[in-house]
Structure formats: C-alpha cells, structure tokens
Motif scaffolding. Structure first.
Motif, mmCIF file in Angstrom:
data_model
loop_
_atom_site.group_PDB
_atom_site.id
_atom_site.type_symbol
_atom_site.label_atom_id
_atom_site.label_comp_id
_atom_site.label_asym_id
_atom_site.label_seq_id
_atom_site.Cartn_x
_atom_site.Cartn_y
_atom_site.Cartn_z
ATOM 1 N N GLY A 65 0.598 11.941 -0.832
ATOM 2 C CA GLY A 65 -0.529 12.808 -1.127
ATOM 3 C C GLY A 65 -1.017 13.520 0.115
ATOM 4 O O GLY A 65 -0.540 13.282 1.223
ATOM 5 N N GLY A 66 -1.970 14.424 -0.080
ATOM 6 C CA GLY A 66 -2.520 15.138 1.058
ATOM 7 C C GLY A 66 -3.207 16.415 0.660
ATOM 8 O O GLY A 66 -3.518 16.628 -0.520
ATOM 9 N N LEU A 67 -3.435 17.246 1.658
ATOM 10 C CA LEU A 67 -4.107 18.531 1.473
ATOM 11 C C LEU A 67 -3.083 19.649 1.552
ATOM 12 O O LEU A 67 -2.278 19.693 2.486
ATOM 13 C CB LEU A 67 -5.179 18.709 2.546
ATOM 14 C CG LEU A 67 -5.885 20.065 2.609
ATOM 15 C CD1 LEU A 67 -6.695 20.298 1.334
ATOM 16 C CD2 LEU A 67 -6.779 20.129 3.843
ATOM 17 N N ARG A 104 -2.855 11.459 -13.415
ATOM 18 C CA ARG A 104 -3.827 11.965 -12.457
ATOM 19 C C ARG A 104 -5.222 11.929 -13.067
ATOM 20 O O ARG A 104 -5.386 12.013 -14.267
ATOM 21 C CB ARG A 104 -3.483 13.388 -11.999
ATOM 22 C CG ARG A 104 -3.537 14.443 -13.095
ATOM 23 C CD ARG A 104 -2.986 15.763 -12.590
ATOM 24 N NE ARG A 104 -2.956 16.772 -13.653
ATOM 25 C CZ ARG A 104 -2.324 17.935 -13.533
ATOM 26 N NH1 ARG A 104 -1.675 18.250 -12.415
ATOM 27 N NH2 ARG A 104 -2.340 18.806 -14.538
ATOM 28 N N GLN A 105 -6.189 11.817 -12.169
ATOM 29 C CA GLN A 105 -7.584 11.790 -12.604
ATOM 30 C C GLN A 105 -8.409 12.635 -11.655
ATOM 31 O O GLN A 105 -8.533 12.299 -10.464
ATOM 32 C CB GLN A 105 -8.124 10.366 -12.655
ATOM 33 C CG GLN A 105 -9.509 10.265 -13.261
ATOM 34 C CD GLN A 105 -9.892 8.849 -13.613
ATOM 35 O OE1 GLN A 105 -9.323 7.884 -13.108
ATOM 36 N NE2 GLN A 105 -10.853 8.702 -14.500
ATOM 37 N N ALA A 106 -8.939 13.706 -12.189
ATOM 38 C CA ALA A 106 -9.817 14.581 -11.414
ATOM 39 C C ALA A 106 -11.256 14.067 -11.521
ATOM 40 O O ALA A 106 -11.591 13.354 -12.472
ATOM 41 C CB ALA A 106 -9.726 16.011 -11.924
ATOM 42 N N LYS A 125 -2.067 24.188 -7.907
ATOM 43 C CA LYS A 125 -3.283 24.942 -8.218
ATOM 44 C C LYS A 125 -4.514 24.103 -7.854
ATOM 45 O O LYS A 125 -4.455 22.860 -7.917
ATOM 46 C CB LYS A 125 -3.322 25.273 -9.713
ATOM 47 C CG LYS A 125 -2.096 26.007 -10.217
ATOM 48 C CD LYS A 125 -2.128 26.158 -11.725
ATOM 49 C CE LYS A 125 -0.886 26.854 -12.247
ATOM 50 N NZ LYS A 125 -0.902 26.992 -13.729
ATOM 51 N N PRO A 126 -5.610 24.754 -7.520
ATOM 52 C CA PRO A 126 -6.818 23.993 -7.152
ATOM 53 C C PRO A 126 -7.273 23.020 -8.234
ATOM 54 O O PRO A 126 -7.774 21.928 -7.919
ATOM 55 C CB PRO A 126 -7.862 25.096 -6.932
ATOM 56 C CG PRO A 126 -7.072 26.280 -6.526
ATOM 57 C CD PRO A 126 -5.790 26.195 -7.328
ATOM 58 N N GLN A 140 -4.532 10.623 -3.085
ATOM 59 C CA GLN A 140 -5.317 11.836 -3.265
ATOM 60 C C GLN A 140 -4.471 13.075 -3.013
ATOM 61 O O GLN A 140 -3.784 13.171 -1.986
ATOM 62 C CB GLN A 140 -6.523 11.839 -2.316
ATOM 63 C CG GLN A 140 -7.379 13.088 -2.372
ATOM 64 C CD GLN A 140 -8.164 13.201 -3.668
ATOM 65 O OE1 GLN A 140 -8.763 12.234 -4.132
ATOM 66 N NE2 GLN A 140 -8.164 14.401 -4.260
ATOM 67 N N VAL A 141 -4.558 14.013 -3.937
ATOM 68 C CA VAL A 141 -3.947 15.330 -3.769
ATOM 69 C C VAL A 141 -5.081 16.352 -3.841
ATOM 70 O O VAL A 141 -5.820 16.397 -4.824
ATOM 71 C CB VAL A 141 -2.904 15.619 -4.858
ATOM 72 C CG1 VAL A 141 -2.456 17.078 -4.792
ATOM 73 C CG2 VAL A 141 -1.712 14.675 -4.701
ATOM 74 N N THR A 142 -5.218 17.143 -2.795
ATOM 75 C CA THR A 142 -6.251 18.155 -2.743
ATOM 76 C C THR A 142 -5.592 19.507 -2.533
ATOM 77 O O THR A 142 -4.843 19.685 -1.574
ATOM 78 C CB THR A 142 -7.254 17.884 -1.615
ATOM 79 O OG1 THR A 142 -7.848 16.597 -1.816
ATOM 80 C CG2 THR A 142 -8.347 18.946 -1.601
ATOM 81 N N VAL A 143 -5.892 20.433 -3.431
ATOM 82 C CA VAL A 143 -5.335 21.777 -3.350
ATOM 83 C C VAL A 143 -6.481 22.731 -3.044
ATOM 84 O O VAL A 143 -7.404 22.892 -3.841
ATOM 85 C CB VAL A 143 -4.634 22.179 -4.657
ATOM 86 C CG1 VAL A 143 -3.963 23.528 -4.491
ATOM 87 C CG2 VAL A 143 -3.622 21.115 -5.077
#
Length: 118
Positions: free
Chosen positions: A9-11, A38-40, A86-87, A113-116
């Motif tokens: 994961g990452g940014l 996944r869970q936002a 996508k964000p 964590q995955v942050t777009v």
C-alpha cells in the motif's frame, strides 16, 4: 491456522499504479479462494476481486480492466495489480483467504492503506 501478511500500500497520484501482495503462512492446506476487499472511511467493506484455486477470477465492475488479481501457489501469495487509480479508491485494502478443510471459514489480513491523491 492461517496467517496473512500484506504489503504494497501507499500514496499514489490519480492515474498511478500500486501492487498489493498478501502472503499466507501456517496451515495453508485447504486454501481455496484468495482475494481483496476494501473499506473506505464511512463505508462498508466491499469485495474488489478474488481468484480461486482453479485460477478463475472475479472483479467488481468498477475495477474491471484496471485491476488484475493473480496468485503464486508456490509462494502462497496473492497479488493485486491496480492501475489507473482514482481518488475514490482510497481505502484500507484487506486480504481475504477462504479456507475449506472440515468447514469453510475466512481469514483476514491486517489491512494496508491505499491513498490516491487528486
């Protein structure tokens, strides 16, 4: 028991790519389906993709054509290649393994964590 360790994961910026990995260890005999959820924030956990022991795959509609799930049985590892991110795909991604021995049950990873960014 099966233990799962996730990584990758990452940014990333919009349109970028990430590759998630999930390695299983322990009582791996009986592992059938391996997948990713996944869970936002503020949302329910949702199934993203899975691959079964026969390498049949499933993808949720929103990721078809952009995400690819694969598994290396020799390494007991499942991968999720995510392209054109996508964000709105910012979320904690969880590895899931379904084990079928006497009974069927699910094992979950700790999440990555995955942050777009837009």
């Amino acid at each position: 028991q099966v233990q799962l360790v996730e990584s990758g994961g990452g940014l990333v910026q919009t349109g970028g790519s990430l590759r998630l990995s999930c390695a299983a260890s322990g009582s791996i005999f009986g592992i059938n389906r391996m997948g990713w959820y996944r869970q936002a924030p503020g949302k329910q956990r949702e199934l993203v993709a899975f691959i079964d022991s026969g390498r049949s795959t499933y993808y949720t509609d929103s990721v078809k054509g952009r995400f690819t799930i694969s598994r290396d049985n020799a390494k007991n590892t499942v991968y999720l290649q995510m392209n054109s991110l996508k964000p709105e795909e910012t979320a904690v991604y969880y590895c899931n393994v379904r084990v079928a021995v006497v009974a069927e049950y699910d094992v979950w990873g700790q999440g990555t964590q995955v942050t777009v960014s837009s």
